[in-house]
Design a protein around this motif. Structure first.
Motif, PDB file in Angstrom:
ATOM      1  N   PHE A 133     136.786  69.197  69.487  1.00  0.00           N
ATOM      2  CA  PHE A 133     138.209  68.858  69.576  1.00  0.00           C
ATOM      3  C   PHE A 133     138.644  68.787  71.037  1.00  0.00           C
ATOM      4  O   PHE A 133     138.193  69.570  71.875  1.00  0.00           O
ATOM      5  CB  PHE A 133     139.058  69.938  68.897  1.00  0.00           C
ATOM      6  CG  PHE A 133     139.355  69.689  67.439  1.00  0.00           C
ATOM      7  CD1 PHE A 133     140.275  68.735  67.056  1.00  0.00           C
ATOM      8  CD2 PHE A 133     138.717  70.425  66.452  1.00  0.00           C
ATOM      9  CE1 PHE A 133     140.559  68.511  65.713  1.00  0.00           C
ATOM     10  CE2 PHE A 133     138.987  70.219  65.112  1.00  0.00           C
ATOM     11  CZ  PHE A 133     139.914  69.250  64.747  1.00  0.00           C
ATOM     12  N   HIS A 134     139.555  67.862  71.318  1.00  0.00           N
ATOM     13  CA  HIS A 134     140.299  67.911  72.576  1.00  0.00           C
ATOM     14  C   HIS A 134     141.169  69.163  72.552  1.00  0.00           C
ATOM     15  O   HIS A 134     141.455  69.701  71.465  1.00  0.00           O
ATOM     16  CB  HIS A 134     141.248  66.699  72.681  1.00  0.00           C
ATOM     17  CG  HIS A 134     140.566  65.389  72.892  1.00  0.00           C
ATOM     18  ND1 HIS A 134     139.846  65.090  74.025  1.00  0.00           N
ATOM     19  CD2 HIS A 134     140.528  64.276  72.115  1.00  0.00           C
ATOM     20  CE1 HIS A 134     139.384  63.850  73.936  1.00  0.00           C
ATOM     21  NE2 HIS A 134     139.778  63.339  72.784  1.00  0.00           N
ATOM     22  N   PRO A 135     141.628  69.641  73.717  1.00  0.00           N
ATOM     23  CA  PRO A 135     142.678  70.661  73.677  1.00  0.00           C
ATOM     24  C   PRO A 135     143.883  70.100  72.905  1.00  0.00           C
ATOM     25  O   PRO A 135     144.199  68.910  73.021  1.00  0.00           O
ATOM     26  CB  PRO A 135     143.032  70.863  75.159  1.00  0.00           C
ATOM     27  CG  PRO A 135     141.789  70.435  75.902  1.00  0.00           C
ATOM     28  CD  PRO A 135     141.222  69.297  75.090  1.00  0.00           C
ATOM     29  N   LEU A 136     144.498  70.925  72.083  1.00  0.00           N
ATOM     30  CA  LEU A 136     145.657  70.504  71.288  1.00  0.00           C
ATOM     31  C   LEU A 136     146.852  71.378  71.643  1.00  0.00           C
ATOM     32  O   LEU A 136     146.698  72.579  71.873  1.00  0.00           O
ATOM     33  CB  LEU A 136     145.354  70.647  69.791  1.00  0.00           C
ATOM     34  CG  LEU A 136     144.173  69.857  69.230  1.00  0.00           C
ATOM     35  CD1 LEU A 136     143.857  70.324  67.806  1.00  0.00           C
ATOM     36  CD2 LEU A 136     144.465  68.365  69.248  1.00  0.00           C
ATOM     37  N   THR A 137     148.037  70.780  71.670  1.00  0.00           N
ATOM     38  CA  THR A 137     149.239  71.566  71.929  1.00  0.00           C
ATOM     39  C   THR A 137     149.680  72.260  70.641  1.00  0.00           C
ATOM     40  O   THR A 137     149.317  71.846  69.537  1.00  0.00           O
ATOM     41  CB  THR A 137     150.388  70.676  72.423  1.00  0.00           C
ATOM     42  OG1 THR A 137     150.766  69.783  71.360  1.00  0.00           O
ATOM     43  CG2 THR A 137     149.993  69.861  73.658  1.00  0.00           C
ATOM     44  N   GLN A 138     150.475  73.301  70.793  1.00  0.00           N
ATOM     45  CA  GLN A 138     151.027  73.997  69.633  1.00  0.00           C
ATOM     46  C   GLN A 138     151.854  73.033  68.786  1.00  0.00           C
ATOM     47  O   GLN A 138     151.815  73.077  67.558  1.00  0.00           O
ATOM     48  CB  GLN A 138     151.898  75.179  70.105  1.00  0.00           C
ATOM     49  CG  GLN A 138     152.177  76.209  69.036  1.00  0.00           C
ATOM     50  CD  GLN A 138     150.939  76.977  68.592  1.00  0.00           C
ATOM     51  OE1 GLN A 138     149.913  76.966  69.259  1.00  0.00           O
ATOM     52  NE2 GLN A 138     151.023  77.639  67.458  1.00  0.00           N
ATOM     53  N   GLU A 139     152.544  72.139  69.454  1.00  0.00           N
ATOM     54  CA  GLU A 139     153.377  71.150  68.754  1.00  0.00           C
ATOM     55  C   GLU A 139     152.508  70.226  67.890  1.00  0.00           C
ATOM     56  O   GLU A 139     152.842  69.943  66.729  1.00  0.00           O
ATOM     57  CB  GLU A 139     154.179  70.335  69.776  1.00  0.00           C
ATOM     58  CG  GLU A 139     155.159  69.355  69.169  1.00  0.00           C
ATOM     59  CD  GLU A 139     155.903  68.543  70.227  1.00  0.00           C
ATOM     60  OE1 GLU A 139     156.983  68.034  69.904  1.00  0.00           O
ATOM     61  OE2 GLU A 139     155.378  68.407  71.358  1.00  0.00           O
ATOM     62  N   GLN A 140     151.389  69.762  68.437  1.00  0.00           N
ATOM     63  CA  GLN A 140     150.482  68.901  67.675  1.00  0.00           C
ATOM     64  C   GLN A 140     149.922  69.626  66.456  1.00  0.00           C
ATOM     65  O   GLN A 140     149.857  69.071  65.361  1.00  0.00           O
ATOM     66  CB  GLN A 140     149.322  68.430  68.567  1.00  0.00           C
ATOM     67  CG  GLN A 140     149.688  67.402  69.605  1.00  0.00           C
ATOM     68  CD  GLN A 140     148.523  67.119  70.536  1.00  0.00           C
ATOM     69  OE1 GLN A 140     147.868  68.034  71.041  1.00  0.00           O
ATOM     70  NE2 GLN A 140     148.266  65.842  70.782  1.00  0.00           N
ATOM     71  N   ILE A 141     149.504  70.878  66.673  1.00  0.00           N
ATOM     72  CA  ILE A 141     148.913  71.657  65.580  1.00  0.00           C
ATOM     73  C   ILE A 141     149.936  71.881  64.473  1.00  0.00           C
ATOM     74  O   ILE A 141     149.655  71.672  63.288  1.00  0.00           O
ATOM     75  CB  ILE A 141     148.368  73.000  66.119  1.00  0.00           C
ATOM     76  CG1 ILE A 141     147.115  72.737  66.978  1.00  0.00           C
ATOM     77  CG2 ILE A 141     148.051  73.954  64.976  1.00  0.00           C
ATOM     78  CD1 ILE A 141     146.650  73.938  67.780  1.00  0.00           C
ATOM     79  N   GLU A 142     151.141  72.284  64.843  1.00  0.00           N
ATOM     80  CA  GLU A 142     152.175  72.545  63.841  1.00  0.00           C
ATOM     81  C   GLU A 142     152.598  71.264  63.133  1.00  0.00           C
ATOM     82  O   GLU A 142     152.847  71.268  61.921  1.00  0.00           O
ATOM     83  CB  GLU A 142     153.375  73.239  64.485  1.00  0.00           C
ATOM     84  CG  GLU A 142     153.039  74.672  64.903  1.00  0.00           C
ATOM     85  CD  GLU A 142     154.231  75.430  65.469  1.00  0.00           C
ATOM     86  OE1 GLU A 142     155.360  74.887  65.431  1.00  0.00           O
ATOM     87  OE2 GLU A 142     154.022  76.563  65.943  1.00  0.00           O
ATOM     88  N   TYR A 143     152.659  70.150  63.867  1.00  0.00           N
ATOM     89  CA  TYR A 143     152.984  68.860  63.237  1.00  0.00           C
ATOM     90  C   TYR A 143     151.939  68.529  62.169  1.00  0.00           C
ATOM     91  O   TYR A 143     152.279  68.145  61.042  1.00  0.00           O
ATOM     92  CB  TYR A 143     153.040  67.746  64.282  1.00  0.00           C
ATOM     93  CG  TYR A 143     153.045  66.367  63.658  1.00  0.00           C
ATOM     94  CD1 TYR A 143     154.209  65.840  63.093  1.00  0.00           C
ATOM     95  CD2 TYR A 143     151.875  65.604  63.581  1.00  0.00           C
ATOM     96  CE1 TYR A 143     154.212  64.591  62.480  1.00  0.00           C
ATOM     97  CE2 TYR A 143     151.866  64.362  62.969  1.00  0.00           C
ATOM     98  CZ  TYR A 143     153.035  63.858  62.420  1.00  0.00           C
ATOM     99  OH  TYR A 143     153.023  62.632  61.794  1.00  0.00           O
ATOM    100  N   TYR A 144     150.666  68.672  62.521  1.00  0.00           N
ATOM    101  CA  TYR A 144     149.606  68.346  61.568  1.00  0.00           C
ATOM    102  C   TYR A 144     149.676  69.231  60.330  1.00  0.00           C
ATOM    103  O   TYR A 144     149.635  68.744  59.195  1.00  0.00           O
ATOM    104  CB  TYR A 144     148.223  68.463  62.221  1.00  0.00           C
ATOM    105  CG  TYR A 144     147.108  68.271  61.221  1.00  0.00           C
ATOM    106  CD1 TYR A 144     146.868  67.006  60.671  1.00  0.00           C
ATOM    107  CD2 TYR A 144     146.339  69.334  60.776  1.00  0.00           C
ATOM    108  CE1 TYR A 144     145.873  66.812  59.712  1.00  0.00           C
ATOM    109  CE2 TYR A 144     145.347  69.153  59.831  1.00  0.00           C
ATOM    110  CZ  TYR A 144     145.124  67.892  59.305  1.00  0.00           C
ATOM    111  OH  TYR A 144     144.154  67.707  58.340  1.00  0.00           O
TER     112      TYR A 144
END
Length: 196
Positions: A133-144
């Motif tokens: 995985f690329h580094p992911l932001t908290q926002e991206q993770i929560e959106y998913y």
């Protein structure tokens, strides 16, 4: 190719067999997905797949007696490993977010165990794919997690969904294995059985 029994409720495994044009019907039986203490991690998904296949075989033979004794039964189980840690299906939203936070920016293994029971015995194997995985932001993770609700997926994600398309840097191995079934190896094994 003869029709087989798929001992799985996974929509991804059904879809992959349909794409491969393998005729099948779904028959499932609930099984205990625990494994013996001390079992080598790569052997765990094969062990669980075997338990699923044997449970369906027993049920089918009991329900339909000898006429289904020669049915070919396919079962699979997928495991996600980060280092020495086995990552299962998330318990809830917080767990899914925590799992993806751990996977972000790292490389993990996806191991699928496959067991095919047939009249002559058993074919069993496992397939391993490395996923980074690329580094992911908290926002991206929560959106998913909030949009796709990946609660039925080991590792809390599906490679064919948004997070796979945007968040995965690379894979080494079979893409379809990450979806839940190394379908080309399964087809080769079934074709080999058809020729026996």
């Amino acid at each position: 190719m003869k029709s087989i029994i798929l001992a799985s409720q996974s929509p991804r495994r059904k879809q992959l067999l349909e794409w491969a044009e393998v005729p099948f019907e779904v028959v499932t039986q609930s099984t205990d997905e625990t494994y013996p203490a001390g079992m080598a991690l790569p052997e765990i998904p094969v062990h669980i797949a075997r338990e699923k296949a044997l449970a369906v075989k027993k049920m089918v033979q009991h329900a339909f007696h000898a006429q289904h004794a020669k049915e070919t039964i396919l079962a699979a189980d997928t495991l996600v490993m980060l280092g020495d840690k086995v990552i299962g299906k998330p318990k809830d939203r917080d767990d899914a977010v925590a799992i993806l936070t751990e996977l972000a920016g790292n490389t993990h293994l996806v191991i699928t165990g496959v067991v095919i029971l047939h009249a002559g015995g058993e074919i069993a194997f496992q397939d391993t794919t490395e996923v980074s995985f690329h580094p992911l932001t908290q926002e991206q993770i929560e959106y998913y997690v909030d949009t796709y609700q990946p609660y039925d997926k080991a590792g809390a994600y599906a490679i064919q969904e948004w997070i796979g398309v945007t968040g995965i840097a690379r894979i080494n191995g079979d893409f379809y294995n990450v979806m839940g079934l190394p379908v080309s190896r399964v087809v080769q094994a079934l074709e080999q059985l058809g020729g026996e």
